[in-house]
Design a protein around this motif. Structure first.
Motif, mmCIF file in Angstrom:
data_model
loop_
_atom_site.group_PDB
_atom_site.id
_atom_site.type_symbol
_atom_site.label_atom_id
_atom_site.label_comp_id
_atom_site.label_asym_id
_atom_site.label_seq_id
_atom_site.Cartn_x
_atom_site.Cartn_y
_atom_site.Cartn_z
ATOM 1 N N LYS A 46 -6.893 -11.431 4.197
ATOM 2 C CA LYS A 46 -6.196 -10.804 5.315
ATOM 3 C C LYS A 46 -6.074 -11.751 6.507
ATOM 4 O O LYS A 46 -5.245 -11.525 7.381
ATOM 5 N N HIS A 48 -7.792 -8.111 0.866
ATOM 6 C CA HIS A 48 -6.913 -6.968 0.651
ATOM 7 C C HIS A 48 -7.528 -6.059 -0.413
ATOM 8 O O HIS A 48 -8.154 -6.542 -1.364
ATOM 9 N N ALA A 71 -3.675 -2.499 -3.500
ATOM 10 C CA ALA A 71 -2.618 -2.747 -2.520
ATOM 11 C C ALA A 71 -1.226 -2.616 -3.118
ATOM 12 O O ALA A 71 -0.231 -2.629 -2.407
ATOM 13 N N ARG A 106 1.335 -10.485 3.444
ATOM 14 C CA ARG A 106 0.691 -11.508 2.621
ATOM 15 C C ARG A 106 1.548 -12.764 2.480
ATOM 16 O O ARG A 106 1.044 -13.868 2.668
ATOM 17 N N GLU A 132 -0.335 -3.440 5.723
ATOM 18 C CA GLU A 132 0.390 -3.269 4.458
ATOM 19 C C GLU A 132 0.283 -1.841 3.964
ATOM 20 O O GLU A 132 -0.734 -1.196 4.156
#
Length: 241
Positions: A144, A190, A194, A204, A241
């Motif tokens: 991240k 993450h 995801a 990303r 996200e």
């Protein structure tokens, strides 16, 4: 054939005794400070004998540091990696903290001494291996935050936990270690769910591109354009996200 032991074997035995004496004294020292006299007394030798094998006390401690790093690297390289980033992070963390709890004297010299990475070449190897692993995680899109920040976060947290557990005389199963480990993992990686590449969004890819940008102003972009690009990528990589 002489019944006497070879001089090399005798010298090696004395050298080892001096190193073990220093290690044991450090393990029982509240502040990590020990004297040449204490080391010689514990090893059963005189001060001239210590100076025969080592230039001075600092050279002896440097040898203990190097031995510790070599042992640490051997254990680190024996860890079985699964390919799952979270599992591998936990395995690496647990190995690091376990080493500290099992080798407190070595660990305090290696990671609690600001000179350690200057005198032990293995220290640079250990640091480079961590950086390489984290960079690979970043390249695969698992992080991240930027690679450098992730590397520094992992190192600072793991070393801090290990030194705290050593001070508490606790082992690596203490909740301090698992709590900090899992908190760091949540902050850095993450989540597994995801989604696939189509659902990942721009965060990303933006982070990957930001990490890949070389320093300075790569052609054909002008400095002002590079600065603006970095600003945009930083903002995009920080999106949820």
């Amino acid at each position: 054939m002489s019944a006497n032991r070879p001089t090399e074997a005798i010298d090696g035995g004395v050298r080892t005794r001096l190193m073990r004496a220093a290690e044991l004294l450090l393990a029982s020292s509240a502040d990590g400070r020990i004297s040449t006299r204490e080391i010689c007394s514990r090893a059963g030798v005189t001060a001239p004998t210590l100076y025969h094998h080592f230039k001075d006390k600092e050279a002896l401690l440097d040898a203990v540091v190097l031995e510790g790093f070599n042992t640490y690297l051997a254990q680190k390289r024996a860890v079985a990696w699964s390919g799952d980033v979270l599992e591998d992070f936990r395995a690496g963390w647990d190995m690091h903290v376990s080493f500290g709890c099992e080798h407190p004297a070595h660990y305090r010299l290696m990671f609690g001494n600001p000179r350690a990475d200057q005198v032990a070449p293995a220290a640079s190897v250990a640091r480079d291996e961590v950086a390489h692993t984290v960079a690979a995680w970043g390249a695969d899109g698992h992080l991240k935050i930027p690679v450098d920040a992730a590397t520094q976060t992992i190192s600072a947290a793991a070393v801090g936990v290990a030194l705290q557990l050593i001070a508490l005389r606790a082992d690596s199963t203490h909740p301090i270690s698992t709590n900090v480990r899992d908190t760091v993992a949540q902050a850095l990686f993450h989540p597994r769910d995801a989604g696939d590449d189509a659902a990942v969004g721009v965060s990303r890819p933006a982070r990957l591109l930001l990490d890949a940008l070389p320093p300075g102003s790569p052609a054909p972009l002008r400095p002002t354009e590079v600065a603006l690009l970095r600003e945009w990528l930083t903002s995009l990589s920080a999106t949820t996200e």
